[in-house]
Design an enzyme around this catalytic site. Sequence first.
Site, PDB file in Angstrom:
ATOM      1  N   HIS A   1     -78.545 -49.194  -6.734  1.00 41.69           N
ATOM      2  CA  HIS A   1     -78.285 -50.571  -6.282  1.00 41.69           C
ATOM      3  C   HIS A   1     -77.728 -50.524  -4.861  1.00 41.69           C
ATOM      4  O   HIS A   1     -76.548 -50.754  -4.614  1.00 41.69           O
ATOM      5  CB  HIS A   1     -77.297 -51.239  -7.245  1.00 41.69           C
ATOM      6  CG  HIS A   1     -76.983 -52.672  -6.911  1.00 41.69           C
ATOM      7  ND1 HIS A   1     -77.945 -53.640  -6.816  1.00 41.69           N
ATOM      8  CD2 HIS A   1     -75.797 -53.291  -6.661  1.00 41.69           C
ATOM      9  CE1 HIS A   1     -77.380 -54.799  -6.527  1.00 41.69           C
ATOM     10  NE2 HIS A   1     -76.073 -54.609  -6.425  1.00 41.69           N
TER      11      HIS A   1
ATOM     12  N   ARG B   1     -72.533 -51.337   0.578  1.00 45.53           N
ATOM     13  CA  ARG B   1     -71.837 -51.307  -0.706  1.00 45.53           C
ATOM     14  C   ARG B   1     -70.985 -50.035  -0.822  1.00 45.53           C
ATOM     15  O   ARG B   1     -69.921 -50.033  -1.426  1.00 45.53           O
ATOM     16  CB  ARG B   1     -72.850 -51.366  -1.853  1.00 45.53           C
ATOM     17  CG  ARG B   1     -73.603 -52.697  -1.947  1.00 45.53           C
ATOM     18  CD  ARG B   1     -74.607 -52.675  -3.096  1.00 45.53           C
ATOM     19  NE  ARG B   1     -75.310 -53.953  -3.258  1.00 45.53           N
ATOM     20  CZ  ARG B   1     -76.451 -54.252  -2.663  1.00 45.53           C
ATOM     21  NH1 ARG B   1     -77.010 -53.372  -1.842  1.00 45.53           N
ATOM     22  NH2 ARG B   1     -77.029 -55.411  -2.868  1.00 45.53           N
TER      23      ARG B   1
ATOM     24  N   ASN C   1     -69.012 -53.077  -6.641  1.00 41.16           N
ATOM     25  CA  ASN C   1     -69.754 -52.150  -5.792  1.00 41.16           C
ATOM     26  C   ASN C   1     -68.885 -51.018  -5.247  1.00 41.16           C
ATOM     27  O   ASN C   1     -67.684 -51.198  -5.099  1.00 41.16           O
ATOM     28  CB  ASN C   1     -70.378 -52.921  -4.630  1.00 41.16           C
ATOM     29  CG  ASN C   1     -71.662 -53.625  -5.031  1.00 41.16           C
ATOM     30  OD1 ASN C   1     -72.515 -53.027  -5.669  1.00 41.16           O
ATOM     31  ND2 ASN C   1     -71.802 -54.883  -4.663  1.00 41.16           N
TER      32      ASN C   1
ATOM     33  N   ASP D   1     -81.430 -57.069  -8.930  1.00 38.76           N
ATOM     34  CA  ASP D   1     -82.442 -56.671  -7.948  1.00 38.76           C
ATOM     35  C   ASP D   1     -83.837 -57.088  -8.396  1.00 38.76           C
ATOM     36  O   ASP D   1     -84.666 -57.498  -7.579  1.00 38.76           O
ATOM     37  CB  ASP D   1     -82.394 -55.155  -7.728  1.00 38.76           C
ATOM     38  CG  ASP D   1     -81.059 -54.694  -7.163  1.00 38.76           C
ATOM     39  OD1 ASP D   1     -80.398 -55.488  -6.483  1.00 38.76           O
ATOM     40  OD2 ASP D   1     -80.675 -53.533  -7.420  1.00 38.76           O
TER      41      ASP D   1
ATOM     42  N   ARG E   1     -84.357 -60.728  -7.742  1.00 37.51           N
ATOM     43  CA  ARG E   1     -84.642 -60.944  -6.319  1.00 37.51           C
ATOM     44  C   ARG E   1     -86.071 -60.524  -5.967  1.00 37.51           C
ATOM     45  O   ARG E   1     -86.729 -61.162  -5.132  1.00 37.51           O
ATOM     46  CB  ARG E   1     -83.616 -60.178  -5.474  1.00 37.51           C
ATOM     47  CG  ARG E   1     -82.236 -60.810  -5.531  1.00 37.51           C
ATOM     48  CD  ARG E   1     -81.171 -59.963  -4.865  1.00 37.51           C
ATOM     49  NE  ARG E   1     -79.917 -60.727  -4.776  1.00 37.51           N
ATOM     50  CZ  ARG E   1     -78.732 -60.179  -4.491  1.00 37.51           C
ATOM     51  NH1 ARG E   1     -78.629 -58.875  -4.275  1.00 37.51           N
ATOM     52  NH2 ARG E   1     -77.657 -60.934  -4.424  1.00 37.51           N
TER      53      ARG E   1
END
Length: 306
Positions: free
Chosen positions: A175, A88, A120, A148, A151
Amino acid sequence: MKVTVVGAGAVGASCAEYIAIKNFAEEIVLIDIKEGFAEGKAMDLMQTASLNGFDSTIVGATNDYSKTAGSDVAVITSGIPRKPGMTREELIGINAGIVKDVATKLIAESPNVIIIVVSNPMDTMAYLAHKATGLSKNRIIGMGGALDSARFKFRLAEAIGCPQSDVSAMVIGGHSDTGMVPLIEKAVVNSVPVSEFLSEEKMAEVVEATKVGGATLTKLLGTSAWYAPGAAVSELVKAIALDSKKVFPCSALLEGEYGLSDISIGVPCVIGKGGIEKVLEIELSDAEKAKLVDSAEGVAAVNALL
């Protein structure tokens, strides 16, 4: 409620779709620099209204920020997505200029807007949006932690063999593949610690799978994911629209919280009509604190590239 989504690519269109389907916004504006692209996506989405049962109006515009005037919330997804093998952080050179330009244009048309940053490297882009606009800390939200954490819940439910709706878990920190701090010690299944279901080895596997969740999808898809990011954004926007005071981990500008200052990084936040209405300073173990500090150092290093 008027919502602008900047960038009509896969992530931006997914944001617009989920916001429309949840049916809490009066108008959604999609804007893109590619001629006719946002207009086409908006028309395609509007042709699902009778099928999906929503009444929101979706309109598209090519680089015309006057169409965004009066937005309550704006989502910035614009910039180049990740390709396989990219971090990222490697996107910073191109995306920083785009995010700064977009944020400035949004504020000019909607001085009271709350901005959600998706582009990002997300924590650095949220920090840049603060510096470029001078907005109060509650009005710029970095989306990463919400995604996140989703996930993380997926990986935990998969490992345990339970419904995701039974799992409560959170990821804080940056992140990034190395910066995420999944709070495995605090994760529960209907109030029962996940350690009752999983071995330490399996929990470590879940944590690592969570941290590389985006990279795993990028390798499979050849580009960044879009469904889960879009859903994460829609939940943040919904919390603002309904003033629901829901708690999400978001990238927030810290001013001493967790011993950190002058940095945007993922921490638990109460989200309501004012945006980030409160940063929650939860008790962390020594190990969790150390990981958060390491993560912040990594984010600061990327910020320095600005």
